[in-house]
Design a protein around this motif. Structure first.
Motif, PDB file in Angstrom:
ATOM      1  N   ARG A 236       0.888  -1.099  -0.014  1.00 36.88           N
ATOM      2  CA  ARG A 236       0.003  -0.261   0.099  1.00 36.88           C
ATOM      3  C   ARG A 236       0.689   1.057   0.027  1.00 36.88           C
ATOM      4  N   GLU A 237       1.967   1.230   0.941  1.00 37.47           N
ATOM      5  CA  GLU A 237       2.769   2.275   0.795  1.00 37.47           C
ATOM      6  C   GLU A 237       3.611   2.470  -0.359  1.00 37.47           C
ATOM      7  N   THR A 238       4.441   1.168  -0.932  1.00 34.96           N
ATOM      8  CA  THR A 238       4.804   1.420  -2.016  1.00 34.96           C
ATOM      9  C   THR A 238       4.326   1.755  -3.306  1.00 34.96           C
ATOM     10  N   ASP A 239       2.987   1.619  -3.253  1.00 41.84           N
ATOM     11  CA  ASP A 239       2.080   2.079  -4.333  1.00 41.84           C
ATOM     12  C   ASP A 239       1.108   3.246  -4.267  1.00 41.84           C
ATOM     13  N   HIS A 240       1.711   3.906  -3.173  1.00 36.08           N
ATOM     14  CA  HIS A 240       0.885   5.127  -3.004  1.00 36.08           C
ATOM     15  C   HIS A 240       0.987   6.407  -3.854  1.00 36.08           C
ATOM     16  N   LEU A 241       0.032   6.832  -4.537  1.00 38.03           N
ATOM     17  CA  LEU A 241       0.169   7.868  -5.359  1.00 38.03           C
ATOM     18  C   LEU A 241      -0.120   9.106  -4.804  1.00 38.03           C
ATOM     19  N   MET A 242       0.481  10.097  -4.662  1.00 39.77           N
ATOM     20  CA  MET A 242       0.165  11.470  -4.053  1.00 39.77           C
ATOM     21  C   MET A 242      -0.920  12.194  -4.898  1.00 39.77           C
ATOM     22  N   ILE A 249       6.603   5.104  -5.181  1.00 41.13           N
ATOM     23  CA  ILE A 249       7.843   5.001  -4.691  1.00 41.13           C
ATOM     24  C   ILE A 249       8.413   3.764  -5.219  1.00 41.13           C
ATOM     25  N   GLY A 250       8.001   2.955  -5.480  1.00 42.27           N
ATOM     26  CA  GLY A 250       8.582   1.658  -6.125  1.00 42.27           C
ATOM     27  C   GLY A 250       8.870   2.012  -7.568  1.00 42.27           C
ATOM     28  N   ALA A 251       8.209   2.783  -8.337  1.00 47.51           N
ATOM     29  CA  ALA A 251       8.522   3.208  -9.739  1.00 47.51           C
ATOM     30  C   ALA A 251       9.828   4.004  -9.577  1.00 47.51           C
ATOM     31  N   LEU A 252       9.828   5.158  -8.590  1.00 44.43           N
ATOM     32  CA  LEU A 252      11.096   5.942  -8.586  1.00 44.43           C
ATOM     33  C   LEU A 252      12.258   5.071  -8.273  1.00 44.43           C
ATOM     34  N   VAL A 253      12.195   3.988  -7.266  1.00 38.52           N
ATOM     35  CA  VAL A 253      13.473   3.200  -7.134  1.00 38.52           C
ATOM     36  C   VAL A 253      13.774   2.420  -8.615  1.00 38.52           C
ATOM     37  N   MET A 254      12.770   1.960  -9.345  1.00 39.65           N
ATOM     38  CA  MET A 254      12.972   1.094 -10.606  1.00 39.65           C
ATOM     39  C   MET A 254      13.648   2.475 -11.516  1.00 39.65           C
ATOM     40  N   LYS A 290       2.597   4.998 -18.436  1.00 35.09           N
ATOM     41  CA  LYS A 290       3.068   3.590 -18.621  1.00 35.09           C
ATOM     42  C   LYS A 290       3.465   2.825 -17.362  1.00 35.09           C
ATOM     43  N   ALA A 291       4.441   3.718 -16.830  1.00 36.21           N
ATOM     44  CA  ALA A 291       5.044   3.369 -15.534  1.00 36.21           C
ATOM     45  C   ALA A 291       4.236   3.433 -14.175  1.00 36.21           C
ATOM     46  N   ARG A 292       3.241   4.419 -14.161  1.00 34.69           N
ATOM     47  CA  ARG A 292       2.147   4.208 -13.304  1.00 34.69           C
ATOM     48  C   ARG A 292       1.350   3.150 -13.348  1.00 34.69           C
ATOM     49  N   GLU A 293       1.097   2.586 -14.464  1.00 35.31           N
ATOM     50  CA  GLU A 293       0.202   1.317 -14.606  1.00 35.31           C
ATOM     51  C   GLU A 293       1.167  -0.041 -14.595  1.00 35.31           C
ATOM     52  N   LEU A 294       2.349   0.208 -14.768  1.00 31.66           N
ATOM     53  CA  LEU A 294       3.162  -1.187 -14.621  1.00 31.66           C
ATOM     54  C   LEU A 294       3.821  -1.465 -13.286  1.00 31.66           C
ATOM     55  N   TYR A 295       4.086  -0.355 -12.638  1.00 36.26           N
ATOM     56  CA  TYR A 295       5.047  -0.463 -11.424  1.00 36.26           C
ATOM     57  C   TYR A 295       3.861  -0.267 -10.206  1.00 36.26           C
ATOM     58  N   GLN A 296       3.075  -1.382  -9.884  1.00 35.02           N
ATOM     59  CA  GLN A 296       2.318  -1.514  -8.862  1.00 35.02           C
ATOM     60  C   GLN A 296       2.022  -2.743  -8.490  1.00 35.02           C
ATOM     61  N   GLY A 297       1.656  -3.131  -7.222  1.00 33.41           N
ATOM     62  CA  GLY A 297       1.417  -4.399  -7.002  1.00 33.41           C
ATOM     63  C   GLY A 297       2.310  -5.423  -6.685  1.00 33.41           C
ATOM     64  N   ILE A 355      11.676  11.021  -2.786  1.00 28.62           N
ATOM     65  CA  ILE A 355      11.106  10.002  -1.930  1.00 28.62           C
ATOM     66  C   ILE A 355      10.925  10.252  -0.586  1.00 28.62           C
ATOM     67  N   LEU A 356      11.589  10.988   0.381  1.00 32.50           N
ATOM     68  CA  LEU A 356      11.630  11.196   1.368  1.00 32.50           C
ATOM     69  C   LEU A 356      10.413  12.095   1.736  1.00 32.50           C
ATOM     70  N   MET A 357       9.881  12.972   0.644  1.00 36.37           N
ATOM     71  CA  MET A 357       8.860  13.852   0.861  1.00 36.37           C
ATOM     72  C   MET A 357       7.596  13.088   0.674  1.00 36.37           C
ATOM     73  N   MET A 358       7.652  12.186  -0.338  1.00 35.00           N
ATOM     74  CA  MET A 358       6.455  11.088  -0.619  1.00 35.00           C
ATOM     75  C   MET A 358       6.031  10.261   0.415  1.00 35.00           C
ATOM     76  N   ALA A 359       7.233   9.688   1.189  1.00 32.77           N
ATOM     77  CA  ALA A 359       7.125   8.916   2.424  1.00 32.77           C
ATOM     78  C   ALA A 359       6.201   9.503   3.357  1.00 32.77           C
ATOM     79  N   LYS A 360       6.498  10.807   3.542  1.00 33.92           N
ATOM     80  CA  LYS A 360       6.162  11.576   4.595  1.00 33.92           C
ATOM     81  C   LYS A 360       4.494  11.850   4.330  1.00 33.92           C
ATOM     82  N   ARG A 361       4.351  11.807   3.246  1.00 30.08           N
ATOM     83  CA  ARG A 361       2.771  12.320   2.826  1.00 30.08           C
ATOM     84  C   ARG A 361       1.940  10.841   2.605  1.00 30.08           C
TER      85      ARG A 361
END
Length: 379
Positions: A236-242, A249-254, A290-297, A355-361
Motif C-alpha cells: 500500500r505504501e510502495t504504491d501510494h500516489l500523491m 515510490i516503487g517506480a522511483l526506485v526502478m 505507462k510506469a504508473r500502470e506497470l509499477y504497482q502491486g 522519496i523522503l517527501m512522498m514517504a512523509k505524505r
C-alpha cells in the motif's frame, strides 16, 4: 485528563506490539524507542524530558541521546531535538535533559531514546515534566519509565521501536535486553549495536583507485539512504500516489536503477541502450502513465533487488578502471566520465529528496480508506 495551566494532557496507552510478519525490520546504523502522549493547549507551555544514559563505546562514532518531537494538528512537526549536537558518550551514568515548548497547534509529544552505531547504550529513569500555571514542572505518568518491566520477545514493555508514527520499526543491527544495575539491583534498558558500518565517513576502499574509491563511497552512501528509507514499506505504501501525475515510490526506485543502468553502457561500453535493454528499462527511465500502470502491486523488495543488482555491476566495472579513465571525454559529448557519474549521484540525491517527501505524505491506512471512499462518492 490532567489539567496543567491551560494545558490538557491525555496519556495514550501504548499498544503491546507483537513481533510478527507485519513488524517492519530494516537495516540501518541507528535505532530509537518511543512513547507518545496527546496534548492540547491554548497557550505556549514548556516541557522537559530527562533521563539517565550510560555509553560503552566500541568506537568513537557510538553515541546515545534522548529525543523529543511535537507533532502539530496541521500534520507538520513543531519542536524537535535529538541531542545529536551534544550526545551522550560517557561510560558513567549521567542525567541528560531536553527542554521544549508546545503551543495551540500541538497534538502529540513523541519522546524516548536513540543510539547510533556500534556500542552498548544504557537508559534508565526517563521523565517527562510539563510546566503548570505557577511555573512548576509537574511529572507526567509514563509506562515503564525505569524499565523495571523487562524486555521480552525483543519488545520493551510500554515502548515502541521507531519515531512514533505508524507501525514500529525494528533494526536488525540492534538488540535490546534488561540488565540489573550493580549498586542497587534495580533494572535498566541496554540496547547494543553490532556489525554496523559507519555511513558518515567517505573513504577509499583499497580495491579502487583513489578518486574512483571516493565516488563509490558516495554512491553507496546515497543508495543506502534510499534503501533504509523504503525498506519495510508494505505494498500500500510502495504504491501510494500523491496525485494522478505523481510517481509511486516503487517506480522511483526502478527509475534510479534504470538511469544507472543507462550510464553503465554509456560510459563503460560507449553506447546507448540496445533493443533488449530499451524493452527492459525505458518505461522506468521515462516514467509517466505507462510506469504508473506497470509499477504497482509489487513488494518494495522487488524494486530494491533490481536496484542492488545494478549497483553490483557498477562496482564490478569500476574495479577494472583507474582515475585516468575518469578524465576521458565522452565521444560526441561535452562531459567526461567523472562528470557522467557525478550526474548519477546528483540524480539519485534529487530523487531521494522526492522519496523522503512522498514517504512523509503517505496517509495512515484508516485515513487512506477515507480518501478512497470520498473519491468514490465524488465519482
Amino acid at each position: 485528563m490532567a489539567k496543567i495551566a491551560k494545558l490538557f494532557v491525555l496519556i495514550v496507552l501504548m499498544y503491546q506490539y507483537q513481533v510478527s510478519a507485519q513488524t517492519k525490520k530494516v537495516s540501518r546504523d541507528w535505532t530509537s524507542f518511543t512513547q507518545t502522549i496527546e496534548v492540547t493547549t491554548d497557550t505556549k507551555t514548556k516541557f522537559k524530558l530527562e533521563g539517565l544514559i550510560k555509553v560503552e563505546r566500541t568506537d568513537t562514532t557510538g553515541v546515545a541521546a534522548l529525543w523529543a518531537r511535537v507533532d502539530n494538528v496541521n500534520g507538520e512537526s513543531g519542536f524537535f531535538d535529538n541531542m545529536l549536537d551534544r550526545p551522550a558518550t560517557s561510560n558513567e551514568w549521567k542525567t541528560y535533559t531536553i527542554e521544549g515548548e508546545i503551543d495551540k497547534n500541538a497534538e502529540t509529544i513523541n519522546f524516548g531514546g536513540l543510539c547510533l552505531n556500534n556500542g552498548k547504550y544504557y537508559f534508565d529513569d526517563i521523565r517527562l515534566l510539563i510546566e503548570n500555571k505557577e511555573g512548576v514542572y509537574e511529572p507526567i505518568s509514563l509506562t515503564n519509565a525505569s524499565f523495571e518491566d523487562p524486555v521480552k520477545d525483543e519488545l520493551i514493555p510500554g515502548w515502541a521501536y521507531g519515531i512514533g508514527k505508524g507501525n514500529q520499526v525494528m533494526i536488525k543491527e540492534f538488540t535490546a535486553q534488561t540488565v540489573k544495575n550493580k549498586k542497587d539491583g534495580s533494572k535498566s534498558l541496554l540496547i547494543e549495536g553490532n556489525n554496523i558500518v559507519n555511513s558518515f565517513v567517505i573513504k577509499t576502499d583499497e580495491e579502487f583507485s583513489p578518486q574512483i574509491g571516493v565516488m563509490i563511497s558516495m554512491l553507496n552512501n546515497l543508495s543506502k539512504r534510499v534503501e533504509s528509507r523504503v525498506e519495510g514499506l508494505d505494498i500500500r505504501e510502495t504504491d501510494h500516489l500523491m496525485d494522478e501525475k505523481a510517481n509511486r515510490i516503487g517506480a522511483l526506485v526502478m527509475h534510479l536503477a534504470a538511469a544507472e543502468a543507462y550510464y553503465q553502457v554509456f560510459t563503460f561500453e560507449n553506447r546507448g541502450f540496445n533493443d533488449e535493454e530499451k524493452e527492459k528499462w525505458m518505461t522506468a527511465l521515462e516514467l509517466g502513465d505507462k510506469a504508473r500502470e506497470l509499477y504497482q502491486g509489487k513488494p518494495i523488495e522487488y524494486y530494491l533487488n533490481i536496484y542492488k543488482e545494478v549497483r553490483k555491476k557498477t562496482i564490478e566495472e569500476f574495479k577494472k578502471r583507474d582515475d585516468n579513465w575518469l578524465n576521458d571525454m565522452r565521444p560526441g559529448s561535452v562531459m567526461n566520465n567523472h562528470y557522467a557519474w557525478f550526474h548519477v549521484m546528483e540524480h539519485q540525491s534529487s530523487h531521494l529528496g522526492q522519496i523522503l517527501m512522498m514517504a512523509k505524505r503517505i496517509p495512515e491506512e484508516k485515513e487512506q480508506k477515507k480518501i478512497e471512499v470520498k473519491k468514490n462518492v465524488d465519482q
